[in-house]
Enzyme design. Structure first.
Site, mmCIF file in Angstrom:
data_model
loop_
_atom_site.group_PDB
_atom_site.id
_atom_site.type_symbol
_atom_site.label_atom_id
_atom_site.label_comp_id
_atom_site.label_asym_id
_atom_site.label_seq_id
_atom_site.Cartn_x
_atom_site.Cartn_y
_atom_site.Cartn_z
ATOM 1 C CD GLU A 1 -3.060 0.729 2.261
ATOM 2 O OE1 GLU A 1 -3.571 -0.408 2.367
ATOM 3 O OE2 GLU A 1 -3.323 1.665 3.036
ATOM 4 C CG ASP A 2 1.820 2.997 3.331
ATOM 5 O OD1 ASP A 2 0.760 3.354 2.773
ATOM 6 O OD2 ASP A 2 1.916 2.836 4.554
#
Ligand code: ZN
Length: 181
Positions: free
Chosen positions: A64-65
């Site tokens: 996600e990051d």
């Protein structure tokens, strides 16, 4: 590879992948602090019996990051870890409010281990909100975040009284710290 080495290898990987990332709170803690806290909560909640879950906890924000691919995680840490990480990864192509709504909607569909991981993640996030909230968040925004986290957690199928109690404690603390302005 033995479980202890694998867990430490994942911690090392995570510290590099998230090297430049900071938490949102005023203290701007290194992001790896969050990953280690989630991993420790997952380990403690399962009495150290599920190393694969602890590895997934260390890597849970990598896709996600940091846009690490699920395939890269699978290759190094196995399909089971990659599947768990994918289960707790939001679709970043969607707007933020939609992602938040979908977290509530999809919570009941999570597998028991992904649900436990999500509960550990929300516990860490509310702990941070209680002690080091983002500088630009007023009380109302903080209370709204706690309410959203509670709504996600309410849908999770988790049978872990210890972790559920930790979550309840930090949710109350974050709410108290947000005050009533
Ligand atoms: Zn997280």
């Amino acid at each position: 590879m033995d479980p202890l080495t694998t867990v430490l290898r994942a911690a090392e990987r995570a510290s590099h992948w998230h090297q430049a990332q900071r938490r949102k709170g005023a203290a701007r803690e290194p992001y790896v602090n969050h990953l280690l806290e989630v991993a420790r909560l997952a380990a403690e909640a399962t009495a150290g019996k599920d190393p694969e879950l602890v590895v997934a906890a260390l890597l849970h924000d990598a896709i996600e990051d940091q846009e690490i691919s699920a395939a890269a995680i699978a290759q190094e840490f196995g399909e089971g870890v990659a599947a768990l990480v994918q289960e707790v990864t939001d679709d970043k192509s969607l707007p933020k409010q939609e992602r938040k709504r979908l977290q509530i909607e999809h919570a009941p569909e999570k597998s028991p281990r992904a649900a436990l991981l999500k509960l550990a993640d929300k516990t860490s996030n509310l702990q941070a909100l209680a002690v080091s909230p983002p500088a630009d968040w007023n009380g109302a925004r903080r209370r709204e975040y706690v309410a959203w986290a509670r709504a996600v957690v309410a849908g999770l199928r988790v049978e872990n009284p210890w972790l559920s109690a930790r979550f309840a404690e930090v949710a109350d603390a974050a709410e108290r710290a947000a005050g009533r302005d």
